[in-house]
Design a protein around this motif. Sequence first.
Motif, PDB file in Angstrom:
ATOM      1  N   TYR A 153      30.881  59.095  48.568  1.00  0.00           N
ATOM      2  CA  TYR A 153      31.858  59.118  47.870  1.00  0.00           C
ATOM      3  C   TYR A 153      31.279  57.933  46.556  1.00  0.00           C
ATOM      4  N   ARG A 154      31.433  58.589  45.231  1.00  0.00           N
ATOM      5  CA  ARG A 154      30.918  57.664  44.188  1.00  0.00           C
ATOM      6  C   ARG A 154      32.464  57.130  43.301  1.00  0.00           C
ATOM      7  N   MET A 155      32.452  55.971  43.629  1.00  0.00           N
ATOM      8  CA  MET A 155      33.672  55.397  42.788  1.00  0.00           C
ATOM      9  C   MET A 155      33.355  54.335  41.836  1.00  0.00           C
ATOM     10  N   TYR A 156      34.160  53.795  41.064  1.00  0.00           N
ATOM     11  CA  TYR A 156      34.025  52.600  40.205  1.00  0.00           C
ATOM     12  C   TYR A 156      35.215  51.852  40.086  1.00  0.00           C
ATOM     13  N   GLU A 157      35.294  50.702  39.837  1.00  0.00           N
ATOM     14  CA  GLU A 157      35.981  49.469  40.039  1.00  0.00           C
ATOM     15  C   GLU A 157      36.885  49.214  38.723  1.00  0.00           C
ATOM     16  N   THR A 158      38.088  49.215  38.686  1.00  0.00           N
ATOM     17  CA  THR A 158      38.703  49.037  37.281  1.00  0.00           C
ATOM     18  C   THR A 158      39.066  47.682  37.293  1.00  0.00           C
ATOM     19  N   SER A 159      39.785  47.110  36.156  1.00  0.00           N
ATOM     20  CA  SER A 159      39.905  45.877  35.726  1.00  0.00           C
ATOM     21  C   SER A 159      40.872  45.214  36.791  1.00  0.00           C
ATOM     22  N   ASP A 160      41.751  46.116  37.635  1.00  0.00           N
ATOM     23  CA  ASP A 160      42.638  45.393  38.530  1.00  0.00           C
ATOM     24  C   ASP A 160      42.099  45.416  40.002  1.00  0.00           C
ATOM     25  N   ASP A 161      40.794  45.640  40.076  1.00  0.00           N
ATOM     26  CA  ASP A 161      40.163  45.776  41.356  1.00  0.00           C
ATOM     27  C   ASP A 161      40.465  46.765  42.382  1.00  0.00           C
ATOM     28  N   THR A 162      40.765  48.199  41.671  1.00  0.00           N
ATOM     29  CA  THR A 162      41.278  49.339  42.284  1.00  0.00           C
ATOM     30  C   THR A 162      39.743  50.158  42.259  1.00  0.00           C
ATOM     31  N   TRP A 163      39.364  50.589  43.264  1.00  0.00           N
ATOM     32  CA  TRP A 163      38.295  51.720  43.388  1.00  0.00           C
ATOM     33  C   TRP A 163      38.758  53.164  43.269  1.00  0.00           C
ATOM     34  N   MET A 164      38.217  53.711  42.159  1.00  0.00           N
ATOM     35  CA  MET A 164      38.588  54.933  41.646  1.00  0.00           C
ATOM     36  C   MET A 164      37.693  56.213  42.019  1.00  0.00           C
ATOM     37  N   VAL A 165      37.816  57.222  42.318  1.00  0.00           N
ATOM     38  CA  VAL A 165      36.816  58.381  42.690  1.00  0.00           C
ATOM     39  C   VAL A 165      36.483  59.059  41.409  1.00  0.00           C
ATOM     40  N   TYR A 166      35.374  59.152  41.505  1.00  0.00           N
ATOM     41  CA  TYR A 166      34.913  60.008  40.147  1.00  0.00           C
ATOM     42  C   TYR A 166      33.888  61.137  40.563  1.00  0.00           C
TER      43      TYR A 166
END
Length: 204
Positions: A153-166
């Motif tokens: 799973y490839r994810m990135y971290e948003t400004s509010d510390d949530t990890w989103m899948v891309y």
Amino acid sequence: MNGMTKTQAMVGILVFLLVAGICGIAAATEGISARKQLEQSIEQILDVLRNPELRSLDRREDRREKLRGIARQRFDYRRMSQLSLGRYWRERSDMEKNEFTALFGALLEDTYMSRIEAYTDEKVVFLNERIKKKKAQINTKIITRDVEIPINYRMYETSDDTWMVYDMVIEGVSMIGNYRSQFSQILERQSFAELVEKLKEKKE
């Protein structure tokens, strides 16, 4: 417009379930690692699937809508759309980008949702987590009765510390890379409007 192997298609539903809710919709994410958020989401999604009240045919749409709701919270459809179009994304207007994002997100949901009944309570094993700046890759494998299927799973971290899948890598094949190859081939021969029409046909 699929291009996935039979094995990849069969595990598609479980991939959807695992990445659909990277963390609880209302859960606090500050200080929680990408791996931990993924682990929490797996339990949350499996709880929906195991709920006996949602297993009957007359509750089928209710169950699917719950899963779609989680997916729409945790899939970054816009980034996935941008990556799948590659260089063609920059040429699109805001209206075209919004329409494509909605259609592509629906395609992802429908592709995997249609295989939801294939879920048979496979075991998920977490292997490792790699973090580099604001991006992470979580390596796992699904253990079925007959095979072990690696899914990263490839994810990135948003400004509010949530990890989103891309993106997801299934048996070494990037899902977004696969779609990007398909879309590129289409756009080399046809217009963007024609690609949009193809996506609309898939939705019908």
